[in-house]
Design an enzyme around this catalytic site. Sequence first.
Site, PDB file in Angstrom:
ATOM      1  NE  ARG A  35      -3.956  -2.208   2.185  1.00 39.43           N
ATOM      2  CZ  ARG A  35      -3.988  -3.528   1.960  1.00 39.43           C
ATOM      3  NH1 ARG A  35      -2.861  -4.211   1.832  1.00 39.43           N
ATOM      4  NH2 ARG A  35      -5.144  -4.172   1.856  1.00 39.43           N
TER       5      ARG A  35
ATOM      6  CG  ASP B  66      -2.719 -14.071   5.030  1.00 45.35           C
ATOM      7  OD1 ASP B  66      -3.513 -14.679   4.289  1.00 45.35           O
ATOM      8  OD2 ASP B  66      -2.372 -12.890   4.834  1.00 45.35           O
TER       9      ASP B  66
ATOM     10  CE  LYS C  44      -6.756 -15.912   1.835  1.00 45.66           C
ATOM     11  NZ  LYS C  44      -6.947 -14.469   1.615  1.00 45.66           N
TER      12      LYS C  44
HETATM   13  C1  S3P Z   1      -4.399  -8.978   2.097  1.00 48.34           C
HETATM   14  C2  S3P Z   1      -5.648  -9.472   2.357  1.00 48.34           C
HETATM   15  C3  S3P Z   1      -5.934 -10.902   2.570  1.00 48.34           C
HETATM   16  C4  S3P Z   1      -4.673 -11.687   2.839  1.00 48.34           C
HETATM   17  C5  S3P Z   1      -3.545 -11.324   1.920  1.00 48.34           C
HETATM   18  C6  S3P Z   1      -3.221  -9.852   2.032  1.00 48.34           C
HETATM   19  C7  S3P Z   1      -4.236  -7.530   1.888  1.00 48.34           C
HETATM   20  O1  S3P Z   1      -6.557 -11.424   1.412  1.00 48.34           O
HETATM   21  O2  S3P Z   1      -4.932 -13.075   2.754  1.00 48.34           O
HETATM   22  O3  S3P Z   1      -2.389 -12.075   2.207  1.00 48.34           O
HETATM   23  O4  S3P Z   1      -3.087  -7.045   1.902  1.00 48.34           O
HETATM   24  O5  S3P Z   1      -5.232  -6.838   1.707  1.00 48.34           O
HETATM   25  P1  S3P Z   1      -8.152 -11.304   1.170  1.00 48.34           P
HETATM   26  O6  S3P Z   1      -8.495  -9.898   1.032  1.00 48.34           O
HETATM   27  O7  S3P Z   1      -8.403 -12.059  -0.105  1.00 48.34           O
HETATM   28  O8  S3P Z   1      -8.766 -11.979   2.362  1.00 48.34           O
END
Ligand code: S3P
Length: 424
Positions: free
Chosen positions: A26, A313, A340
């Site tokens: 981000r 995660d 995932k």
């Molecule tokens: C993330 C959101 C999660 C997570 C991923 C990172 C993020 O995924 O599993 O490793 O940085 O917004 P989801 O939004 O699909 O749950």
Amino acid sequence: MDKTIVKKLGLKGNFKVAGDKSISHRAVMFGSLAKGDTEISGFLTGDDCLSTISCFKKLGINIELDKEKVLVHGKGINGLTKPTSTLDVGNSGTTIRLISGILSAQNFDSKLTGDSSIQKRPMNRVIKPLSEMGANIESTNNGFAPLTIYGRKLNAINYTMPVASAQVKSSILLASLFADGVTTIVEPVASRNHTEIMLNYFGANIENKNGIITSSKVDELYAKDLTVPGDISSAAFFIVAALVCENSHIIIENVGINPTRTGIIDALKAMGGKINILNQRQSGGELVADIEVFSSNLTSTTLEGDIIPRMIDEIPVFAVAALCAKGTTYIKDATELKVKESNRIATIKEEFSKMGVNIIETEDGMIIKGEQKFKGATVYSHLDHRIAMSCAVAGIIADGETTITDADCVAISFPNFYELLNSL
Ligand code: S3P
């Protein structure tokens, strides 16, 4: 590359883990959209975040990387330029989902692709809400990448998300910065809120009132320096390792403990894990602390509902804790694990069964009988970084040697994982 893990007699030490992956992505993306220079310290130089840098460079942003410092020369909210080639997100779901929200609103078209795993990750979950906003996204692969995004003028929407996903929420929020009107998002269960915190830090106007999130168009975002804390998802491998390995006492310094990410700590504490949160402080709107962990006798628990997105995660490594605990642990409401980097319910069951322990797969999670003993074996990462690291944690308490094949995928989120584990 293969990696061999041997049994450990205890983990001791004070150390830091790699920077937070979600926050690092981000920082590059929002820094690119902000006016002025954003200096990022503690950046995760994992492959996924490097993919984000490469995409934004192709979108005309000058980004300098020097070890864990990144300097993003942002060109403002309307500063991106048409890429001359396809943007490659590699293995990164966060990159492809978030960037889609940004690219949908540009005055140019772009193409996105990624590796074979990315081409199996569902994209309709972002295509649907973005299309409602007026986006034009084409998949030649039945709703999966590669994608062509034809930039359009967007309008605000009211959207109730069918699944809790920070990536989907963030994609819509990024599109909302360019869309006329006020966008409203309702999540079924709260997911990580780094996008809301960081976009507001850069000057956006995102509010969350009782789970209803609103956001509106911005005239500009403004660059600000950022320090990325350690990733609690990376710390989780060492937290579980220290709990289940006898004679352990560790302190992991400078870890992000945003409450939307700390389900793993709550779950392990509820199981009797001796975990202390020390020196709690704030940095760039995010909570940060040092985490102290002692070896512990764990008892089983049930994970379901709100806690699942707060530790999604960490569930593969949590399975190691559940396999060591007294009693049977139930994990429910976790179908998201199937989409995932690999189908993590299937892959963790398959690889751990090679180590002599049994997990029962259910429709929406797992049933894990405790007090099972791991035996060293040869296991496969499925090219999924978190499966490789979970197998390594199992390996340190297994009798005999454990060899992980295609083990170098840890570079996605935690490049020095094995060195750190070896050093303790
Ligand atoms: C993330 C959101 C999660 C997570 C991923 C990172 C993020 O995924 O599993 O490793 O940085 O917004 P989801 O939004 O699909 O749950």
